[in-house]
Design a protein around this motif. Structure first.
Motif, short mmCIF file in Angstrom:
data_model
loop_
_atom_site.label_atom_id
_atom_site.label_comp_id
_atom_site.label_asym_id
_atom_site.label_seq_id
_atom_site.Cartn_x
_atom_site.Cartn_y
_atom_site.Cartn_z
N PRO A 1 26.21 29.45 -57.90
CA PRO A 1 26.10 28.18 -57.16
C PRO A 1 27.42 27.72 -56.54
CG PRO A 1 26.12 27.78 -59.51
CD PRO A 1 26.08 29.26 -59.34
N ILE A 2 27.27 26.90 -55.51
CA ILE A 2 28.40 26.25 -54.85
C ILE A 2 28.53 24.86 -55.47
CG2 ILE A 2 29.28 25.41 -52.65
CD1 ILE A 2 27.52 27.63 -51.33
N ALA A 3 29.74 24.50 -55.86
CA ALA A 3 29.97 23.27 -56.61
C ALA A 3 29.66 22.00 -55.83
CB ALA A 3 31.40 23.23 -57.13
N SER A 4 29.99 21.98 -54.54
CA SER A 4 29.82 20.75 -53.77
C SER A 4 29.36 21.10 -52.36
CB SER A 4 31.16 20.01 -53.70
OG SER A 4 31.08 18.91 -52.84
N VAL A 5 28.35 20.39 -51.87
CA VAL A 5 27.81 20.63 -50.52
C VAL A 5 27.57 19.29 -49.84
CG1 VAL A 5 25.90 21.61 -49.19
CG2 VAL A 5 26.71 22.80 -51.24
N LEU A 6 28.08 19.15 -48.63
CA LEU A 6 27.83 17.98 -47.80
C LEU A 6 27.21 18.44 -46.49
CD1 LEU A 6 31.24 16.11 -48.26
CD2 LEU A 6 29.08 15.64 -49.43
N VAL A 7 26.26 17.67 -45.97
CA VAL A 7 25.54 18.02 -44.74
C VAL A 7 26.02 17.12 -43.61
CG1 VAL A 7 23.26 18.17 -43.67
CG2 VAL A 7 23.53 18.72 -46.10
N GLN A 8 26.35 17.73 -42.47
CA GLN A 8 26.71 16.94 -41.29
C GLN A 8 25.42 16.48 -40.62
OE1 GLN A 8 29.38 18.81 -38.54
NE2 GLN A 8 28.93 17.37 -36.92
N PRO A 9 25.28 15.16 -40.38
CA PRO A 9 24.06 14.65 -39.73
C PRO A 9 23.94 15.18 -38.30
CG PRO A 9 25.38 12.86 -40.64
CD PRO A 9 26.21 14.09 -40.73
N ILE A 10 22.69 15.33 -37.85
CA ILE A 10 22.39 15.73 -36.48
C ILE A 10 21.50 14.64 -35.88
CG2 ILE A 10 21.28 17.46 -35.01
CD1 ILE A 10 21.77 19.50 -37.29
N SER B 1 20.25 23.59 -53.95
CA SER B 1 19.48 24.84 -53.86
C SER B 1 18.88 25.04 -52.47
CB SER B 1 18.38 24.87 -54.91
OG SER B 1 17.47 23.79 -54.69
N THR B 2 18.56 23.94 -51.78
CA THR B 2 17.91 24.03 -50.47
C THR B 2 18.33 22.87 -49.60
OG1 THR B 2 15.97 24.99 -51.55
CG2 THR B 2 15.69 24.27 -49.29
N ILE B 3 18.54 23.18 -48.32
CA ILE B 3 18.76 22.13 -47.31
C ILE B 3 17.70 22.35 -46.25
CG2 ILE B 3 20.33 21.07 -45.66
CD1 ILE B 3 22.63 22.42 -47.26
N GLN C 1 21.45 25.03 -31.68
CA GLN C 1 21.90 23.87 -32.46
C GLN C 1 22.73 24.39 -33.62
OE1 GLN C 1 21.47 20.38 -32.14
NE2 GLN C 1 22.99 20.48 -33.75
N GLN C 2 23.81 23.73 -33.93
CA GLN C 2 24.60 24.08 -35.10
C GLN C 2 24.17 23.20 -36.26
OE1 GLN C 2 28.75 23.83 -34.11
NE2 GLN C 2 28.68 25.71 -32.92
N PHE C 3 23.94 23.83 -37.42
CA PHE C 3 23.58 23.13 -38.64
C PHE C 3 24.77 23.31 -39.58
CE2 PHE C 3 19.24 22.31 -37.55
CZ PHE C 3 18.97 23.28 -36.59
N VAL C 4 25.60 22.28 -39.66
CA VAL C 4 26.89 22.39 -40.34
C VAL C 4 26.85 21.75 -41.71
CG1 VAL C 4 29.35 21.83 -40.17
CG2 VAL C 4 28.05 22.37 -38.09
N ILE C 5 27.41 22.48 -42.68
CA ILE C 5 27.63 21.92 -44.01
C ILE C 5 29.09 22.17 -44.37
CG2 ILE C 5 25.27 22.35 -44.73
CD1 ILE C 5 26.44 24.52 -46.64
N ILE C 6 29.59 21.38 -45.29
CA ILE C 6 30.89 21.65 -45.90
C ILE C 6 30.60 21.96 -47.36
CG2 ILE C 6 33.07 20.62 -46.62
CD1 ILE C 6 33.06 19.00 -44.07
N ALA C 7 31.15 23.08 -47.81
CA ALA C 7 30.90 23.51 -49.18
C ALA C 7 32.24 23.76 -49.87
CB ALA C 7 30.06 24.79 -49.18
N GLY C 8 32.35 23.27 -51.10
CA GLY C 8 33.60 23.42 -51.82
C GLY C 8 33.43 24.09 -53.16
N ILE D 1 33.04 28.20 -44.58
CA ILE D 1 31.59 28.17 -44.80
C ILE D 1 30.91 27.26 -43.78
CG2 ILE D 1 31.34 26.34 -46.52
CD1 ILE D 1 29.44 28.48 -47.94
N GLY D 2 31.59 26.20 -43.35
CA GLY D 2 31.04 25.36 -42.28
C GLY D 2 30.90 26.15 -40.99
N VAL D 3 31.91 26.96 -40.68
CA VAL D 3 31.86 27.79 -39.48
C VAL D 3 30.76 28.85 -39.61
CG1 VAL D 3 33.14 29.52 -38.15
CG2 VAL D 3 34.26 27.40 -38.86
N ILE D 4 30.65 29.46 -40.79
CA ILE D 4 29.63 30.48 -41.00
C ILE D 4 28.24 29.90 -40.82
CG2 ILE D 4 28.57 32.01 -42.73
CD1 ILE D 4 31.24 33.03 -41.58
N LEU D 5 27.97 28.74 -41.41
CA LEU D 5 26.64 28.15 -41.27
C LEU D 5 26.40 27.67 -39.84
CD1 LEU D 5 26.21 26.46 -44.72
CD2 LEU D 5 25.08 28.49 -43.85
#
Length: 168
Positions: free
Chosen positions: A12-21, A49-51, A68-75, A143-147
């Motif tokens: 798992p990824i410890a922290s995930v934030l979603v950029q609003p669209i 687990s899912t976005i 469309q870009q679906f961006v998250i920040i993961a830490g 990971i933001g760039v990858i997503l």
């Protein structure tokens, strides 16, 4: 008009934030972890687990020839050689494409609908704590760039598929 991305829960990824669209709604689903993630700030017992992103109307969906870009920040990325992000894309006509296929071990053939995979740098050479300290914002940005790139790839695939479906 819809995209669902599954994040790994075995690593798992410890922290995930979603950029609003604008014009889209996002829903983040978490699961309780069998083994907590240990951080300097304490144990993390749940992970994303899912976005799921859904266009608020067909007019807000991704149009042919666009993306469309679906961006998250993961830490604090896990210590792993790679992370797989199976994705399911939904079109305005109700059709669905599952980007969930994984190439057979040792195969050089790419599946028709490959799951996006993020390769991580030499995870075995660091400890989880050292990895989080040394890769912090750099890994988060990557990971933001990858997503974002996954969004571009799915948008491109959508254009190709929509062109194939058009009556002649």
């Amino acid at each position: 008009v819809g995209l669902q991305v599954k994040l790994p829960t075995d690593t798992p990824i410890a922290s995930v934030l979603v950029q609003p669209i604008a014009g889209w709604t996002d829903r983040v689903t978490q699961v309780k972890l069998a083994k907590p993630i240990v951080t300097d700030d304490g144990n993390i017992t749940e992970a994303v687990s899912t976005i799921t992103w859904t266009a608020n109307s067909k007019a807000n969906g991704i149009k042919p020839g666009q993306f469309q870009q679906f961006v998250i920040i993961a830490g604090q990325l896990p210590v792993a050689s790679s992370l797989t992000f199976p994705a399911i894309q939904t079109y305005s006509d109700g059709s669905v494409v599952s980007w969930t296929q994984i190439a057979a071990p040792g195969s050089t053939d790419e599946p028709d609908h490959p799951a996006p995979i993020l390769s991580l740098a030499n995870a075995s050479a660091t400890t989880p704590t050292a990895a989080s300290k040394s890769s912090g914002s750099s890994a988060t940005a990557k990971i933001g760039v990858i997503l974002g790139a996954i969004g571009v790839a799915l948008g491109t695939a959508g254009v190709v598929l929509s062109l194939r479906r058009r009556p002649e």
